[in-house]
Design a protein around this motif. Structure first.
Motif, PDB file in Angstrom:
ATOM      1  N   HIS A 194       0.838  -1.209   0.000  1.00 51.52           N
ATOM      2  CA  HIS A 194       0.000   0.000   0.000  1.00 51.52           C
ATOM      3  C   HIS A 194       0.871   1.255   0.000  1.00 51.52           C
ATOM      4  CE1 HIS A 194      -3.236   2.731   1.107  1.00 51.52           C
ATOM      5  NE2 HIS A 194      -2.567   3.084   2.193  1.00 51.52           N
ATOM      6  N   LEU A 204      -8.214   9.127  -0.854  1.00 49.45           N
ATOM      7  CA  LEU A 204      -9.118   8.357  -0.003  1.00 49.45           C
ATOM      8  C   LEU A 204     -10.337   7.859  -0.778  1.00 49.45           C
ATOM      9  CD1 LEU A 204      -9.426   7.600   3.075  1.00 49.45           C
ATOM     10  CD2 LEU A 204     -10.903   9.605   3.248  1.00 49.45           C
ATOM     11  N   ALA A 205     -10.791   8.661  -1.721  1.00 53.04           N
ATOM     12  CA  ALA A 205     -11.993   8.312  -2.482  1.00 53.04           C
ATOM     13  C   ALA A 205     -11.722   7.362  -3.643  1.00 53.04           C
ATOM     14  CB  ALA A 205     -12.647   9.584  -3.008  1.00 53.04           C
ATOM     15  N   SER A 206     -10.465   7.063  -3.916  1.00 55.43           N
ATOM     16  CA  SER A 206     -10.133   6.242  -5.075  1.00 55.43           C
ATOM     17  C   SER A 206     -10.483   4.775  -4.847  1.00 55.43           C
ATOM     18  CB  SER A 206      -8.641   6.361  -5.399  1.00 55.43           C
ATOM     19  OG  SER A 206      -7.864   5.719  -4.407  1.00 55.43           O
ATOM     20  N   ASP A 207     -10.744   4.062  -5.937  1.00 59.15           N
ATOM     21  CA  ASP A 207     -11.072   2.637  -5.851  1.00 59.15           C
ATOM     22  C   ASP A 207      -9.911   1.837  -5.268  1.00 59.15           C
ATOM     23  OD1 ASP A 207     -13.561   3.151  -6.922  1.00 59.15           O
ATOM     24  OD2 ASP A 207     -12.992   2.594  -8.970  1.00 59.15           O
ATOM     25  N   PHE A 233      -7.542   2.833  -3.118  1.00 56.49           N
ATOM     26  CA  PHE A 233      -7.443   3.023  -1.674  1.00 56.49           C
ATOM     27  C   PHE A 233      -8.541   2.253  -0.961  1.00 56.49           C
ATOM     28  CE2 PHE A 233      -8.090   4.892   2.430  1.00 56.49           C
ATOM     29  CZ  PHE A 233      -6.823   5.260   2.855  1.00 56.49           C
ATOM     30  N   GLN A 234      -9.738   2.307  -1.466  1.00 56.59           N
ATOM     31  CA  GLN A 234     -10.847   1.614  -0.819  1.00 56.59           C
ATOM     32  C   GLN A 234     -10.633   0.101  -0.816  1.00 56.59           C
ATOM     33  OE1 GLN A 234     -13.369   2.967   0.933  1.00 56.59           O
ATOM     34  NE2 GLN A 234     -12.298   4.899   0.601  1.00 56.59           N
ATOM     35  N   ALA A 270      -8.067  -0.552   1.874  1.00 57.14           N
ATOM     36  CA  ALA A 270      -8.669  -0.390   3.204  1.00 57.14           C
ATOM     37  C   ALA A 270      -9.523  -1.607   3.558  1.00 57.14           C
ATOM     38  CB  ALA A 270      -9.511   0.883   3.239  1.00 57.14           C
ATOM     39  N   LYS A 271     -10.234  -2.134   2.591  1.00 53.04           N
ATOM     40  CA  LYS A 271     -11.064  -3.322   2.832  1.00 53.04           C
ATOM     41  C   LYS A 271     -10.189  -4.507   3.247  1.00 53.04           C
ATOM     42  CE  LYS A 271     -14.641  -6.201   0.689  1.00 53.04           C
ATOM     43  NZ  LYS A 271     -15.449  -6.422  -0.534  1.00 53.04           N
ATOM     44  N   HIS A 289      -8.933  -3.991   6.931  1.00 55.74           N
ATOM     45  CA  HIS A 289      -9.943  -4.203   7.967  1.00 55.74           C
ATOM     46  C   HIS A 289     -10.205  -5.687   8.233  1.00 55.74           C
ATOM     47  CE1 HIS A 289     -11.186  -0.145   9.040  1.00 55.74           C
ATOM     48  NE2 HIS A 289     -11.056   0.196   7.770  1.00 55.74           N
TER      49      HIS A 289
END
Length: 208
Positions: free
Chosen positions: A30, A71-74, A76-77, A80-81, A84
């Motif tokens: 990342h 943060l809003a980019s695919d 990054f998401q 983040a998934k 978690h």
């Protein structure tokens, strides 16, 4: 004076301590991606020595807008998934107050992360901490220091100081300047070891 750096402070706590290697692999992948994003300046990732299930990453950005766009980019998401699945995450968006760089030393590197809550005069605290940082920078073994003010926690500040060897760190904490800081706000302290990081180019933040 250059604009202060937007600072994202993330605390990661492993859901399963046995998952450290997997988390670090994912995190380093990342980071390689993050370093290529517009507005990214630097980061310091550390792992607590007495609580090895806890990691902290301080990320420095030119502007909040740059981070929000990432943060809003695919990508990054998606990252983040994945995170978690293995860690609980606590985010503390902040604004840089102070940054001073020293010379890398030869000893074993250690990073002291301190979280302060100031209930009185924030300006007095910042002045006291600046005086301490300038005194610390004159001690052999000083690497660098950063102080950021939380945008989420009222009166909240986070400081991260890198040292080469425990003796240099102890010398700094025995100074009258550090005693003056403690007279205003007691920190929650985390002693850590570096995992990965880089420093911002000279001139993008306050250098004391």
């Amino acid at each position: 004076m250059p604009a202060p750096l937007f600072t994202v402070i993330n605390t990661f706590t492993l859901k399963d301590p046995a998952g450290a290697a997997e988390f670090e692999r994912r995190f380093l992948d990342h980071v390689q991606w993050m370093r290529q994003q517009e507005g990214f300046r630097a980061h310091q990732a550390v792992r607590a020595t007495e609580r090895p299930e806890v990691y902290v990453n301080l990320g420095w950005w030119a502007r909040p807008e740059d981070f929000k766009q990432v943060l809003a980019s695919d990508t990054f998401q998606a990252h983040a998934k994945e995170f978690h699945q293995v860690v609980d995450v606590e985010a503390d968006p902040s604004l840089g107050v102070l940054r001073i760089d020293g010379a890398p030393g030869d000893g074993e590197p250690a990073v002291l992360v301190e979280q302060f809550t100031v209930t009185g005069d924030a300006g007095a605290f910042e002045a006291a901490y600046r005086a301490y940082a300038q005194a610390a920078a004159r001690i052999d073994g000083f690497g660098h220091i950063d102080l950021a003010k939380s945008l989420k926690r009222p009166g909240g500040y986070t400081a991260a100081t890198r040292w080469s060897g425990e003796s240099a760190q102890k010398t700094a904490r025995d100074t009258p300047e550090y005693a003056a800081v403690l007279a205003i706000a007691e920190p929650r302290t985390l002693t850590t070891a570096p995992v990965a990081g880089n420093r911002a180019p000279a001139g993008v933040a306050d250098r004391g």
